[in-house]
Motif scaffolding. Structure first.
Motif, PDB file in Angstrom:
ATOM      1  N   MET A   1       0.826  -1.213   0.000  1.00 39.68           N
ATOM      2  CA  MET A   1       0.000   0.000   0.000  1.00 39.68           C
ATOM      3  C   MET A   1       0.858   1.260   0.000  1.00 39.68           C
ATOM      4  SD  MET A   1      -3.153  -1.014   2.534  1.00 39.68           S
ATOM      5  CE  MET A   1      -3.851   0.631   2.391  1.00 39.68           C
ATOM      6  N   VAL A   2       1.975   1.240   0.730  1.00 37.21           N
ATOM      7  CA  VAL A   2       2.893   2.384   0.721  1.00 37.21           C
ATOM      8  C   VAL A   2       3.411   2.628  -0.695  1.00 37.21           C
ATOM      9  CG1 VAL A   2       5.148   3.206   1.486  1.00 37.21           C
ATOM     10  CG2 VAL A   2       3.578   2.166   3.136  1.00 37.21           C
ATOM     11  N   LEU A   3       3.831   1.545  -1.363  1.00 35.01           N
ATOM     12  CA  LEU A   3       4.330   1.675  -2.736  1.00 35.01           C
ATOM     13  C   LEU A   3       3.225   2.116  -3.683  1.00 35.01           C
ATOM     14  CD1 LEU A   3       6.504  -1.572  -2.868  1.00 35.01           C
ATOM     15  CD2 LEU A   3       7.321   0.777  -2.641  1.00 35.01           C
ATOM     16  N   GLN A   4       2.043   1.558  -3.486  1.00 33.28           N
ATOM     17  CA  GLN A   4       0.915   1.917  -4.342  1.00 33.28           C
ATOM     18  C   GLN A   4       0.542   3.383  -4.161  1.00 33.28           C
ATOM     19  OE1 GLN A   4      -2.674  -0.200  -3.375  1.00 33.28           O
ATOM     20  NE2 GLN A   4      -3.554   0.014  -5.409  1.00 33.28           N
ATOM     21  N   GLU A   5       0.531   3.859  -2.911  1.00 30.73           N
ATOM     22  CA  GLU A   5       0.186   5.251  -2.641  1.00 30.73           C
ATOM     23  C   GLU A   5       1.252   6.202  -3.180  1.00 30.73           C
ATOM     24  OE1 GLU A   5      -1.758   7.692   1.048  1.00 30.73           O
ATOM     25  OE2 GLU A   5      -0.047   6.397   1.500  1.00 30.73           O
TER      26      GLU A   5
ATOM     27  N   PRO B   1      -7.976  -1.229  -6.020  1.00 32.06           N
ATOM     28  CA  PRO B   1      -7.926   0.164  -5.548  1.00 32.06           C
ATOM     29  C   PRO B   1      -7.494   0.236  -4.086  1.00 32.06           C
ATOM     30  CG  PRO B   1      -9.942  -0.255  -6.781  1.00 32.06           C
ATOM     31  CD  PRO B   1      -9.276  -1.582  -6.601  1.00 32.06           C
ATOM     32  N   LEU B   2      -6.931   1.378  -3.707  1.00 34.17           N
ATOM     33  CA  LEU B   2      -6.422   1.550  -2.351  1.00 34.17           C
ATOM     34  C   LEU B   2      -7.489   1.298  -1.283  1.00 34.17           C
ATOM     35  CD1 LEU B   2      -3.932   4.569  -2.348  1.00 34.17           C
ATOM     36  CD2 LEU B   2      -3.557   2.300  -1.379  1.00 34.17           C
ATOM     37  N   LEU B   3      -8.713   1.718  -1.545  1.00 34.22           N
ATOM     38  CA  LEU B   3      -9.777   1.489  -0.558  1.00 34.22           C
ATOM     39  C   LEU B   3     -10.019   0.008  -0.338  1.00 34.22           C
ATOM     40  CD1 LEU B   3     -12.419   4.258  -1.414  1.00 34.22           C
ATOM     41  CD2 LEU B   3     -10.936   4.108   0.595  1.00 34.22           C
ATOM     42  N   THR B   4      -9.969  -0.769  -1.423  1.00 35.77           N
ATOM     43  CA  THR B   4     -10.130  -2.222  -1.302  1.00 35.77           C
ATOM     44  C   THR B   4      -8.959  -2.825  -0.539  1.00 35.77           C
ATOM     45  OG1 THR B   4     -11.353  -2.275  -3.391  1.00 35.77           O
ATOM     46  CG2 THR B   4     -10.455  -4.368  -2.580  1.00 35.77           C
ATOM     47  N   MET B   5      -7.752  -2.373  -0.872  1.00 29.70           N
ATOM     48  CA  MET B   5      -6.562  -2.849  -0.168  1.00 29.70           C
ATOM     49  C   MET B   5      -6.636  -2.500   1.319  1.00 29.70           C
ATOM     50  SD  MET B   5      -4.285  -4.290  -2.306  1.00 29.70           S
ATOM     51  CE  MET B   5      -2.601  -3.950  -1.747  1.00 29.70           C
ATOM     52  N   GLU B   6      -7.150  -1.319   1.620  1.00 27.22           N
ATOM     53  CA  GLU B   6      -7.246  -0.884   3.007  1.00 27.22           C
ATOM     54  C   GLU B   6      -8.243  -1.735   3.789  1.00 27.22           C
ATOM     55  OE1 GLU B   6      -6.933   3.472   4.406  1.00 27.22           O
ATOM     56  OE2 GLU B   6      -9.083   3.057   4.311  1.00 27.22           O
TER      57      GLU B   6
ATOM     58  N   ARG C   1      -9.566   3.378  14.087  1.00 27.29           N
ATOM     59  CA  ARG C   1     -10.317   3.120  12.850  1.00 27.29           C
ATOM     60  C   ARG C   1     -11.819   3.122  13.131  1.00 27.29           C
ATOM     61  NH1 ARG C   1     -10.278   2.660   7.162  1.00 27.29           N
ATOM     62  NH2 ARG C   1     -11.599   0.923   6.520  1.00 27.29           N
ATOM     63  N   ARG C   2     -12.198   2.502  14.251  1.00 27.61           N
ATOM     64  CA  ARG C   2     -13.626   2.376  14.581  1.00 27.61           C
ATOM     65  C   ARG C   2     -14.246   3.701  14.993  1.00 27.61           C
ATOM     66  NH1 ARG C   2     -18.155   2.541  15.361  1.00 27.61           N
ATOM     67  NH2 ARG C   2     -19.603   1.023  16.255  1.00 27.61           N
ATOM     68  N   TRP C   3     -13.538   4.472  15.813  1.00 28.65           N
ATOM     69  CA  TRP C   3     -14.139   5.663  16.401  1.00 28.65           C
ATOM     70  C   TRP C   3     -13.705   6.974  15.737  1.00 28.65           C
ATOM     71  CZ3 TRP C   3     -18.050   4.076  18.993  1.00 28.65           C
ATOM     72  CH2 TRP C   3     -17.995   2.863  19.693  1.00 28.65           C
ATOM     73  N   GLN C   4     -12.511   6.985  15.122  1.00 29.60           N
ATOM     74  CA  GLN C   4     -12.021   8.217  14.513  1.00 29.60           C
ATOM     75  C   GLN C   4     -11.844   8.110  13.001  1.00 29.60           C
ATOM     76  OE1 GLN C   4     -11.605  11.041  16.240  1.00 29.60           O
ATOM     77  NE2 GLN C   4     -12.229  10.015  18.141  1.00 29.60           N
ATOM     78  N   GLY C   5     -12.092   6.937  12.443  1.00 28.72           N
ATOM     79  CA  GLY C   5     -11.978   6.763  11.001  1.00 28.72           C
ATOM     80  C   GLY C   5     -10.553   6.805  10.486  1.00 28.72           C
ATOM     81  N   TRP C   6      -9.581   6.384  11.307  1.00 25.93           N
ATOM     82  CA  TRP C   6      -8.180   6.413  10.876  1.00 25.93           C
ATOM     83  C   TRP C   6      -7.976   5.570   9.632  1.00 25.93           C
ATOM     84  CZ3 TRP C   6      -5.003   5.534  16.030  1.00 25.93           C
ATOM     85  CH2 TRP C   6      -5.149   6.682  16.826  1.00 25.93           C
ATOM     86  N   ARG C   7      -7.159   6.082   8.756  1.00 29.54           N
ATOM     87  CA  ARG C   7      -6.847   5.351   7.526  1.00 29.54           C
ATOM     88  C   ARG C   7      -5.572   5.934   6.924  1.00 29.54           C
ATOM     89  NH1 ARG C   7     -10.341   7.593   2.651  1.00 29.54           N
ATOM     90  NH2 ARG C   7      -9.044   5.980   1.764  1.00 29.54           N
ATOM     91  N   GLY C   8      -5.249   5.501   5.723  1.00 27.70           N
ATOM     92  CA  GLY C   8      -4.117   6.063   4.995  1.00 27.70           C
ATOM     93  C   GLY C   8      -2.794   5.886   5.707  1.00 27.70           C
ATOM     94  N   LYS C   9      -2.010   6.970   5.726  1.00 25.30           N
ATOM     95  CA  LYS C   9      -0.662   6.904   6.281  1.00 25.30           C
ATOM     96  C   LYS C   9      -0.660   6.581   7.769  1.00 25.30           C
ATOM     97  CE  LYS C   9       1.550   9.950   2.905  1.00 25.30           C
ATOM     98  NZ  LYS C   9       2.295  11.224   2.699  1.00 25.30           N
ATOM     99  N   THR C  10      -1.661   7.051   8.491  1.00 26.53           N
ATOM    100  CA  THR C  10      -1.739   6.747   9.923  1.00 26.53           C
ATOM    101  C   THR C  10      -1.856   5.239  10.143  1.00 26.53           C
ATOM    102  OG1 THR C  10      -2.807   8.863  10.402  1.00 26.53           O
ATOM    103  CG2 THR C  10      -3.056   7.114  12.044  1.00 26.53           C
ATOM    104  N   ALA C  11      -2.726   4.609   9.390  1.00 32.14           N
ATOM    105  CA  ALA C  11      -2.911   3.160   9.519  1.00 32.14           C
ATOM    106  C   ALA C  11      -1.646   2.411   9.130  1.00 32.14           C
ATOM    107  CB  ALA C  11      -4.083   2.707   8.652  1.00 32.14           C
ATOM    108  N   LEU C  12      -0.979   2.848   8.076  1.00 33.80           N
ATOM    109  CA  LEU C  12       0.229   2.165   7.619  1.00 33.80           C
ATOM    110  C   LEU C  12       1.356   2.308   8.633  1.00 33.80           C
ATOM    111  CD1 LEU C  12       0.158   3.163   3.830  1.00 33.80           C
ATOM    112  CD2 LEU C  12      -0.602   1.027   4.888  1.00 33.80           C
TER     113      LEU C  12
END
Length: 269
Positions: A139-143, A167-172, A228-239
């Protein structure tokens, strides 16, 4: 005999890793045969009558064995060929480690069923989170490719494989499913480890390096899932959380056991 199997499995993994993307069937067959040889050699190496080998090399080899199985199955159903260049070379290295660092055999006499159960659950937890780490690297490389402003896209089979990723959303979504499963298994690992530790050492948890690193890794993955559940974390934070949690987990067992076995030459349970 198992050393020959280890070497042959490593060779098959490496050949499968460098084959072109068009040789998909050959990749699949070589990976499968390498995986079967890997499993047969690992089983012969770590098991003995009334004893089991629990060295860092055996654990790492078993973890990559399960990781290769996931890659092989997932790549048949999804466009994840780029995992091949990440997983198979690492597996080729891991498969030969038990022959170099055999570790010690632990007698099973006097130990409850929790011992083998704890080992099995921990290997599944480490394997699932290892897969999540490889997935996060993709995902890092894809982003990063999405942020490259170039009129002429880079050539090469690996770049082509990255372009064919979902797509990144599917990967996430897949990443968080892996993390949730790995977190559950890691929780069971810690609980079963506490029961086993109490039976063996007379105390629920020993505050050694392995326990402390495992706890911090568990905490990071737990915070990530809560975020992720309460604040919607995603993207670079999740990685970042994923790769940091995996790095600490790697230190928890492989790192501490490597120091004990190889550097300090101390036996352990």
């Amino acid at each position: 005999m198992q050393n020959s199997f280890f070497l042959l499995a490593a060779l098959l993994y490496l050949i499968a890793a460098v084959l072109p993307t068009t040789a998909r069937r050959a990749q699949s067959v070589l990976t499968l045969f390498g995986w079967l040889l890997h499993g047969a050699a690992l089983s012969a190496d770590v098991t003995a009558p009334d004893a089991v080998r629990v060295g860092f090399a055996a654990m790492l080899s078993a973890t990559l064995w399960i990781t290769v199985a996931f890659y092989w199955l997932e790549n048949r159903n999804s466009a994840l060929d780029s995992l091949r260049v990440l997983v198979l070379p690492v597996a080729a290295l891991a498969v030969v480690l038990p022959g170099i660092f055999p570790g010690n055999m632990v007698p099973l006499a006097g130990k409850s069923g929790w011992f083998l159960g704890h080992i099995a659950i921990s290997i599944l937890a480490y394997s699932t989170l290892t897969i999540a780490a490889f997935h996060a690297v993709l995902m890092v490389l894809q982003e990063s490719r999405l942020h490259i402003r170039s009129a002429q896209p880079k050539a090469g089979w690996f770049n082509g494989a990255l372009e064919r990723l979902p797509p990144l959303l599917t990967m996430e979504k897949l990443l968080f499913r892996l993390i949730a499963l790995g977190f559950t298994l890691l929780t069971l690992t810690m609980l079963s480890g506490a029961v086993f530790s109490e039976q063996l050492f007379g105390q629920a948890l020993r505050l050694d390096h392995k326990t402390i690193f495992t706890f911090f890794s568990w905490l990071l993955f737990g915070v990530l899932l809560a975020g992720r559940r309460w604040q919607g974390w995603r993207g670079k934070t999740a990685l970042r959380f994923t790769l940091s949690g995996f790095a600490i987990l790697l230190l928890a067992y492989v790192g501490t056991r490597f120091v004990l076995e190889v550097v300090l030459h101390r036996a352990f349970i």
